[in-house]
Design a protein around this motif. Structure first.
Motif, PDB file in Angstrom:
ATOM      1  N   ASN A  13     -22.588  -6.694   1.767  1.00  0.00           N
ATOM      2  CA  ASN A  13     -23.356  -6.501   0.525  1.00  0.00           C
ATOM      3  C   ASN A  13     -24.550  -7.440   0.398  1.00  0.00           C
ATOM      4  O   ASN A  13     -24.949  -7.805  -0.714  1.00  0.00           O
ATOM      5  N   LYS A  16     -28.604  -5.613  -8.690  1.00  0.00           N
ATOM      6  CA  LYS A  16     -27.785  -5.640  -7.482  1.00  0.00           C
ATOM      7  C   LYS A  16     -26.912  -4.383  -7.399  1.00  0.00           C
ATOM      8  O   LYS A  16     -26.722  -3.828  -6.332  1.00  0.00           O
ATOM      9  N   TYR A  17     -26.397  -3.961  -8.550  1.00  0.00           N
ATOM     10  CA  TYR A  17     -25.604  -2.736  -8.626  1.00  0.00           C
ATOM     11  C   TYR A  17     -26.194  -1.844  -9.714  1.00  0.00           C
ATOM     12  O   TYR A  17     -26.581  -2.330 -10.779  1.00  0.00           O
ATOM     13  N   GLY A  40     -30.865  -6.295  -1.489  1.00  0.00           N
ATOM     14  CA  GLY A  40     -30.378  -4.926  -1.604  1.00  0.00           C
ATOM     15  C   GLY A  40     -29.923  -4.540  -2.998  1.00  0.00           C
ATOM     16  O   GLY A  40     -29.573  -5.386  -3.832  1.00  0.00           O
ATOM     17  N   THR A  41     -29.962  -3.241  -3.262  1.00  0.00           N
ATOM     18  CA  THR A  41     -29.419  -2.641  -4.492  1.00  0.00           C
ATOM     19  C   THR A  41     -28.452  -1.542  -4.081  1.00  0.00           C
ATOM     20  O   THR A  41     -28.811  -0.656  -3.311  1.00  0.00           O
ATOM     21  N   ARG A  42     -27.245  -1.627  -4.625  1.00  0.00           N
ATOM     22  CA  ARG A  42     -26.260  -0.573  -4.330  1.00  0.00           C
ATOM     23  C   ARG A  42     -26.280   0.423  -5.478  1.00  0.00           C
ATOM     24  O   ARG A  42     -25.937   0.082  -6.610  1.00  0.00           O
ATOM     25  N   PHE A  84     -26.878   2.145  -0.193  1.00  0.00           N
ATOM     26  CA  PHE A  84     -27.357   0.771  -0.324  1.00  0.00           C
ATOM     27  C   PHE A  84     -28.844   0.800   0.054  1.00  0.00           C
ATOM     28  O   PHE A  84     -29.205   1.272   1.129  1.00  0.00           O
TER      29      PHE A  84
END
Lengths: 114, 113
Positions: B41, A9-10, A108-110, A88
């Motif tokens: 997010n 995710k991050y 999503g991946t930040r 993102f």
């Protein structure tokens, strides 16, 4: 449950390193897509694939690479050549590349590069 | 070439009141149009789609949109918003045989208590 997963995710990386973002789908979709999202700019298409072992550049492919060896998987590599990689990243899939099929998005991946 | 313009970057309404999010499109042929919602997010979720059937399209969570060819518009409405509707909304047109989505720049909806 069917869906699209993106991991992690991050993600944090140092400048100059390549990094690979994962995208997996179990929807049995033929087409998969990678987008980049920056504040105030909507989503921009990086790469897309309409079938296994085939992919095309989108609007902003420079500094990125992809592979599509399996129907379920479409990993994106952000290379050191990408000048502004912090963003993102969203993966999507659709039943096929046909015009009326909506795309389903992963969470999503930040990516943060320092 | 196809394009989409979201006329408001930010919209603020009070909970329980109606909301209108505006979208105009440009297309050289009959388009497919979508509205997606994105909570902070998170990925994008499809709210509704227009694919040349009924011009009034009903979506999830009480949203609907009307395709007006004469005005090249596809505005999104909801009669009574909830706090949980606070998110960013994207109007999208599909471009050509590649199923390439062309995104608007988004409208950030704030809901006041």
């Amino acid at each position: 449950d069917g869906g699209i997963t993106q991991s992690p995710k991050y993600l944090f990386r140092k400048e100059g390193q390549n990094v690979t973002l994962s995208c997996e789908q179990n929807l049995n979709h033929d087409a998969m897509y990678w987008y980049r999202q920056d504040p105030g700019q909507g989503l921009r298409l990086i790469y897309y694939s309409q079938i296994v072992n085939d992919f095309q550049k989108g609007d902003i492919a420079e500094g990125y690479s992809v592979s599509r060896e399996k129907k379920e998987s479409f990993p994106l590599t952000v290379t050191s050549a990408q000048k502004n990689p912090t963003a993102f990243y969203l993966c999507a899939s659709s039943i096929s590349g046909g015009e009326h099929y909506e795309q389903y998005f992963g969470p999503g991946t930040r990516l943060t590069v320092t | 070439a196809q394009s989409v313009t979201q006329l408001d970057s930010h919209v603020s309404v009070s909970e329980g009141t109606p909301v209108l999010l505006r979208c105009n499109y440009s297309s050289s042929y009959s388009p497919s149009l979508f509205w997606y919602v994105q909570h902070p997010n998170k990925g994008l979720q499809l709210l509704l789609k227009y694919t040349s059937a009924a011009t009034l399209v009903k979506g999830i969570n009480g949203f609907e949109a009307e395709f007006k060819k004469s005005e090249t518009s596809f505005h999104l409405t909801k009669p009574s918003v909830h706090m949980s509707d606070a998110a960013e909304y994207f109007c999208v047109v599909i471009g050509g045989a590649t199923n390439k989505l062309i995104f608007g720049t988004g409208t950030l909806l704030a809901v006041q208590p």
